[in-house]
Scaffold this motif. Structure first.
Motif, PDB file in Angstrom:
ATOM      1  N   ILE A  81     -24.989  52.653  36.449  1.00 30.61           N
ATOM      2  CA  ILE A  81     -25.226  51.951  35.193  1.00 30.61           C
ATOM      3  C   ILE A  81     -24.605  50.560  35.208  1.00 30.61           C
ATOM      4  N   LYS A  82     -25.117  49.732  34.319  1.00 31.37           N
ATOM      5  CA  LYS A  82     -24.528  48.408  34.106  1.00 31.37           C
ATOM      6  C   LYS A  82     -24.025  48.356  32.680  1.00 31.37           C
ATOM      7  N   ALA A  83     -22.766  48.007  32.520  1.00 28.32           N
ATOM      8  CA  ALA A  83     -22.181  47.928  31.181  1.00 28.32           C
ATOM      9  C   ALA A  83     -21.783  46.503  30.861  1.00 28.32           C
ATOM     10  N   ARG A  84     -21.890  46.139  29.604  1.00 32.74           N
ATOM     11  CA  ARG A  84     -21.527  44.795  29.169  1.00 32.74           C
ATOM     12  C   ARG A  84     -20.560  44.929  28.004  1.00 32.74           C
ATOM     13  N   THR A  85     -19.355  44.414  28.197  1.00 38.78           N
ATOM     14  CA  THR A  85     -18.336  44.523  27.151  1.00 38.78           C
ATOM     15  C   THR A  85     -17.593  43.203  26.993  1.00 38.78           C
ATOM     16  N   GLN A  86     -16.767  43.142  25.953  1.00 36.10           N
ATOM     17  CA  GLN A  86     -15.988  41.927  25.724  1.00 36.10           C
ATOM     18  C   GLN A  86     -14.834  41.830  26.705  1.00 36.10           C
TER      19      GLN A  86
ATOM     20  N   THR B  51     -19.166  42.146  32.790  1.00 39.41           N
ATOM     21  CA  THR B  51     -20.169  43.054  33.345  1.00 39.41           C
ATOM     22  C   THR B  51     -19.514  44.014  34.319  1.00 39.41           C
ATOM     23  N   THR B  52     -19.809  45.296  34.159  1.00 42.91           N
ATOM     24  CA  THR B  52     -19.245  46.303  35.047  1.00 42.91           C
ATOM     25  C   THR B  52     -20.343  47.254  35.500  1.00 42.91           C
ATOM     26  N   PHE B  53     -20.365  47.523  36.783  1.00 45.47           N
ATOM     27  CA  PHE B  53     -21.305  48.503  37.305  1.00 45.47           C
ATOM     28  C   PHE B  53     -20.522  49.781  37.566  1.00 45.47           C
ATOM     29  N   ILE B  54     -21.116  50.903  37.194  1.00 44.58           N
ATOM     30  CA  ILE B  54     -20.397  52.162  37.322  1.00 44.58           C
ATOM     31  C   ILE B  54     -21.276  53.204  38.004  1.00 44.58           C
ATOM     32  N   GLY B  55     -20.774  53.760  39.096  1.00 38.36           N
ATOM     33  CA  GLY B  55     -21.452  54.858  39.761  1.00 38.36           C
ATOM     34  C   GLY B  55     -20.913  56.174  39.220  1.00 38.36           C
TER      35      GLY B  55
ATOM     36  N   VAL C  81     -16.166  57.550  26.852  1.00 41.25           N
ATOM     37  CA  VAL C  81     -17.330  58.362  26.472  1.00 41.25           C
ATOM     38  C   VAL C  81     -17.901  59.087  27.687  1.00 41.25           C
ATOM     39  N   ILE C  82     -18.013  58.353  28.786  1.00 42.61           N
ATOM     40  CA  ILE C  82     -18.597  58.953  29.987  1.00 42.61           C
ATOM     41  C   ILE C  82     -17.732  60.107  30.485  1.00 42.61           C
ATOM     42  N   ASN C  83     -16.450  59.841  30.594  1.00 46.22           N
ATOM     43  CA  ASN C  83     -15.563  60.878  31.119  1.00 46.22           C
ATOM     44  C   ASN C  83     -15.396  62.050  30.154  1.00 46.22           C
ATOM     45  N   GLY C  84     -15.767  61.829  28.909  1.00 46.83           N
ATOM     46  CA  GLY C  84     -15.704  62.921  27.951  1.00 46.83           C
ATOM     47  C   GLY C  84     -17.015  63.687  27.859  1.00 46.83           C
ATOM     48  N   THR C  85     -17.989  63.293  28.668  1.00 43.46           N
ATOM     49  CA  THR C  85     -19.295  63.953  28.631  1.00 43.46           C
ATOM     50  C   THR C  85     -19.333  65.121  29.611  1.00 43.46           C
ATOM     51  N   SER C  86     -19.817  66.232  29.118  1.00 45.85           N
ATOM     52  CA  SER C  86     -19.889  67.439  29.939  1.00 45.85           C
ATOM     53  C   SER C  86     -20.828  67.241  31.122  1.00 45.85           C
ATOM     54  N   GLY C  87     -20.365  67.600  32.306  1.00 48.60           N
ATOM     55  CA  GLY C  87     -21.210  67.489  33.490  1.00 48.60           C
ATOM     56  C   GLY C  87     -20.819  66.340  34.385  1.00 48.60           C
ATOM     57  N   VAL C  88     -20.031  65.405  33.861  1.00 47.39           N
ATOM     58  CA  VAL C  88     -19.600  64.263  34.662  1.00 47.39           C
ATOM     59  C   VAL C  88     -18.483  64.678  35.611  1.00 47.39           C
ATOM     60  N   LEU C  89     -18.692  64.467  36.892  1.00 44.13           N
ATOM     61  CA  LEU C  89     -17.703  64.859  37.891  1.00 44.13           C
ATOM     62  C   LEU C  89     -16.758  63.715  38.234  1.00 44.13           C
ATOM     63  N   SER C  90     -17.312  62.508  38.390  1.00 43.23           N
ATOM     64  CA  SER C  90     -16.460  61.369  38.734  1.00 43.23           C
ATOM     65  C   SER C  90     -17.164  60.056  38.445  1.00 43.23           C
ATOM     66  N   THR C  91     -16.388  59.013  38.226  1.00 41.23           N
ATOM     67  CA  THR C  91     -16.953  57.686  38.026  1.00 41.23           C
ATOM     68  C   THR C  91     -16.233  56.697  38.933  1.00 41.23           C
ATOM     69  N   SER C  92     -16.961  55.665  39.286  1.00 43.20           N
ATOM     70  CA  SER C  92     -16.393  54.634  40.149  1.00 43.20           C
ATOM     71  C   SER C  92     -16.850  53.275  39.632  1.00 43.20           C
ATOM     72  N   SER C  93     -15.921  52.464  39.167  1.00 45.91           N
ATOM     73  CA  SER C  93     -16.270  51.208  38.511  1.00 45.91           C
ATOM     74  C   SER C  93     -16.191  50.012  39.454  1.00 45.91           C
ATOM     75  N   ILE C  94     -17.182  49.151  39.344  1.00 43.92           N
ATOM     76  CA  ILE C  94     -17.192  47.881  40.067  1.00 43.92           C
ATOM     77  C   ILE C  94     -17.101  46.780  39.031  1.00 43.92           C
ATOM     78  N   LEU C  95     -15.942  46.167  38.919  1.00 49.09           N
ATOM     79  CA  LEU C  95     -15.735  45.120  37.916  1.00 49.09           C
ATOM     80  C   LEU C  95     -16.126  43.761  38.471  1.00 49.09           C
ATOM     81  N   THR C  96     -16.893  43.015  37.696  1.00 51.55           N
ATOM     82  CA  THR C  96     -17.273  41.679  38.153  1.00 51.55           C
ATOM     83  C   THR C  96     -16.399  40.636  37.472  1.00 51.55           C
TER      84      THR C  96
END
Lengths: 152, 152
Positions: free
Chosen positions: B105-110, B66-70, B122-137
């Motif tokens: 957002i909350k993401a769930r991956t393997q 589980t990862t939370f991303i701002g 995908v997020i970083n390739g989306t137009s309009g996205v300035l920055s992301t910050s991930s919180i890994l659990t």
DNA sequence: TTTGAAATCCGAGGGAA
DNA sequence: TTCCCTCGGATTTCAAA
């Protein structure tokens, strides 16, 4: 035993509507009802299906305010804090992490007042809690419970 | 029409196991089966019950990371970014907020690889996205879908 | 609105392929 | 395993209170 395509389709259908009759699924898959019935039982007994449940509309029931809270705790009291957090009804999710917090939770309340009363006050009154940092949300766009596995 | 105590008990039982028979609930409540049946239909039609679903064990199906991303975005492209995020299967939850991010957002991956491939890329390739910050659990201690309303 | 009964349909289990 | 079959029981509907 590994899941096959049939299992994935069953999971996907049940995930969409867990009341879907075995009869209907069987019809779509072109197999016998009892086969689907046995598969579902297997998936449940193996723990792949954790539970059958309902999703309530937060607007019309328990509240629609979602808050994420990062918590830093004294290392040796972490387990006890986690235990307390898990026992709070309004705390829907509890995770452990490395940084920038020790614990990260998701709370669901009716409003800020309830957030303070039922969540923050309890957390800050728990022994071992060093600091909390709240991220208040203003709108919920999507909320799924799990990733539906792909039918390879 | 407002919910009464009977409704709350029904919700609580269905929440624990949505396959619980109307017959059983009726027996516990001391009312007729057809009454419970009608109540359940009402709760569903009024949208209080959003859906009947299953909870999958992430360890055994889609992944347990589980990862939370701002995410911060250009204001005028926020809606479009939200639309893209909602369409990603691995993104289970999407919220809007005021600060310190625009979207959370909350993401769930393997694993981390899948997180990077299917989510971050995908997020970083989306137009309009300035920055992301991930919180890994690192560990999941609790994960409920909703607050069960109290039987006042 | 709740009820109780009626009719239909489903789930659950066992045995055969 | 899957399928077929059958029995017991649940769902669903409706008229009546």
């Amino acid at each position: 035993m590994p899941m096959d395509k049939t299992d994935y389709i069953i999971l996907e259908k049940l995930s969409r509507d867990s009341r879907t009759h075995c009869t209907e699924i069987a019809g779509d898959l072109g197999v016998a009802t009892s086969t689907v019935h046995k598969r579902v039982n297997q998936l449940f007994n193996e723990g792949i299906i954790e539970q059958f449940t309902i999703v309530l509309n937060p607007d019309k029931s328990g509240g629609n305010m979602t808050t994420f809270i990062g918590i830093n705790v004294e290392a040796e009291k972490k387990d006890e804090v986690v235990r307390v957090l898990k026992s709070i009804d309004n705390v829907l999710e509890v995770y452990e992490l490395l940084e920038p917090y020790d614990i990260f939770i998701k709370a669901r309340t009716q409003d800020i007042r309830e957030l303070k009363e039922k969540v923050l006050k309890v957390i800050n009154g728990t022994s071992g809690v060093l600091s909390t940092s709240s991220i208040l949300t203003t709108r919920r766009h999507k909320e799924n419970t799990c990733v539906i596995p792909r039918k390879e």
